[in-house]
Design an enzyme around this catalytic site. Structure first.
Site, PDB file in Angstrom:
ATOM      1  N   CYS A  47      34.165 -25.346  -6.389  1.00  0.00           N
ATOM      2  CA  CYS A  47      34.764 -25.447  -5.065  1.00  0.00           C
ATOM      3  C   CYS A  47      35.010 -26.919  -4.763  1.00  0.00           C
ATOM      4  O   CYS A  47      34.107 -27.746  -4.919  1.00  0.00           O
ATOM      5  CB  CYS A  47      33.826 -24.837  -4.028  1.00  0.00           C
ATOM      6  SG  CYS A  47      34.398 -25.081  -2.323  1.00  0.00           S
ATOM      7  N   ASP A  53      32.576 -21.410  -8.585  1.00  0.00           N
ATOM      8  CA  ASP A  53      33.393 -20.251  -8.246  1.00  0.00           C
ATOM      9  C   ASP A  53      33.615 -19.466  -9.534  1.00  0.00           C
ATOM     10  O   ASP A  53      33.786 -20.059 -10.602  1.00  0.00           O
ATOM     11  CB  ASP A  53      34.751 -20.685  -7.671  1.00  0.00           C
ATOM     12  CG  ASP A  53      34.652 -21.204  -6.246  1.00  0.00           C
ATOM     13  OD1 ASP A  53      33.830 -20.666  -5.482  1.00  0.00           O
ATOM     14  OD2 ASP A  53      35.404 -22.121  -5.904  1.00  0.00           O
ATOM     15  N   VAL A  85      50.584 -19.152 -27.781  1.00  0.00           N
ATOM     16  CA  VAL A  85      49.474 -20.085 -27.582  1.00  0.00           C
ATOM     17  C   VAL A  85      48.346 -19.714 -28.540  1.00  0.00           C
ATOM     18  O   VAL A  85      48.051 -18.530 -28.745  1.00  0.00           O
ATOM     19  CB  VAL A  85      48.998 -20.111 -26.114  1.00  0.00           C
ATOM     20  CG1 VAL A  85      48.378 -18.787 -25.682  1.00  0.00           C
ATOM     21  CG2 VAL A  85      48.027 -21.248 -25.864  1.00  0.00           C
ATOM     22  N   GLU A  86      47.753 -20.712 -29.142  1.00  0.00           N
ATOM     23  CA  GLU A  86      46.629 -20.496 -30.063  1.00  0.00           C
ATOM     24  C   GLU A  86      45.386 -20.257 -29.216  1.00  0.00           C
ATOM     25  O   GLU A  86      45.099 -21.020 -28.301  1.00  0.00           O
ATOM     26  CB  GLU A  86      46.486 -21.730 -30.970  1.00  0.00           C
ATOM     27  CG  GLU A  86      45.550 -21.521 -32.143  1.00  0.00           C
ATOM     28  CD  GLU A  86      44.115 -21.705 -31.748  1.00  0.00           C
ATOM     29  OE1 GLU A  86      43.295 -20.829 -32.108  1.00  0.00           O
ATOM     30  OE2 GLU A  86      43.788 -22.699 -31.073  1.00  0.00           O
ATOM     31  N   SER A  87      44.650 -19.173 -29.495  1.00  0.00           N
ATOM     32  CA  SER A  87      43.593 -18.717 -28.595  1.00  0.00           C
ATOM     33  C   SER A  87      42.416 -19.682 -28.467  1.00  0.00           C
ATOM     34  O   SER A  87      41.842 -19.808 -27.386  1.00  0.00           O
ATOM     35  CB  SER A  87      43.098 -17.329 -29.002  1.00  0.00           C
ATOM     36  OG  SER A  87      42.516 -17.352 -30.282  1.00  0.00           O
ATOM     37  N   GLU A 134      43.736 -20.866  -5.386  1.00  0.00           N
ATOM     38  CA  GLU A 134      45.196 -20.798  -5.495  1.00  0.00           C
ATOM     39  C   GLU A 134      45.727 -21.860  -6.468  1.00  0.00           C
ATOM     40  O   GLU A 134      46.570 -21.569  -7.321  1.00  0.00           O
ATOM     41  CB  GLU A 134      45.838 -20.980  -4.116  1.00  0.00           C
ATOM     42  CG  GLU A 134      45.486 -19.893  -3.117  1.00  0.00           C
ATOM     43  CD  GLU A 134      44.162 -20.088  -2.379  1.00  0.00           C
ATOM     44  OE1 GLU A 134      43.909 -19.310  -1.445  1.00  0.00           O
ATOM     45  OE2 GLU A 134      43.375 -21.000  -2.722  1.00  0.00           O
TER      46      GLU A 134
END
Length: 153
Positions: free
Chosen positions: A51, A58, A73-75, A93
């Site tokens: 936070c 969070d 994308v390579e994991s 957000e």
């Protein structure tokens, strides 16, 4: 994006967790099925950030869906990127949309969406959703499968 999309920077190497998301390098490799329209889903049910007001942790369940373009994308690099948020302060957000936009801007998939299902703080769960635009017409798009927060009962 890494210099060479064929040789991932992190794969097969002992790579420390980046200190923050801005320092994280996401690797992309050539899509072996670039001529096909299909959906890739990553779920991160134990995502954490901090936070920006209190510094308290969070927690969220993130679901990232995308229809690849020329690259995927390579994991391992994605795991390191997401892990870098553990010590990063950001509102739900900003964190959720920022992850989606960074992946979309760097990888340039045909379409991408992210759902951030944040656990309650102060008694209020916050869910944040972002997508890059309209999904391709023929794309099979399952629901994200994360129910609304209902507490313990």
């Amino acid at each position: 994006m890494s210099e060479d999309p064929v040789q991932p920077l992190h794969l097969g190497r002992n790579t420390p967790l980046p200190a923050n998301p801005a320092d994280a390098v996401l690797d992309y490799v050539q899509n072996p099925r670039a001529d096909e329209l299909y959906l890739v889903r990553f779920a991160a049910p134990e995502f954490t950030s901090l936070c920006p007001v209190t510094g308290q942790p969070d927690f969220a369940h993130l679901v990232i869906d995308y229809a690849p373009g020329e690259t995927i994308v390579e994991s391992k690099s994605l795991k390191l990127f997401l892990g870098a948020f553990r010590n990063h302060c950001g509102f739900h957000e900003d964190v959720t949309v920022g992850i989606g936009k960074r992946l979309f801007d760097e990888m340039t998939p045909r379409w991408l969406r992210i759902g951030g299902y944040w656990y309650p703080r102060g008694g209020i769960p916050i869910d944040v959703f972002w997508q890059s635009g309209k999904p391709p017409e023929a794309l099979w798009l399952p629901g994200q499968g994360v129910p609304s927060y209902r507490g313990r009962g």
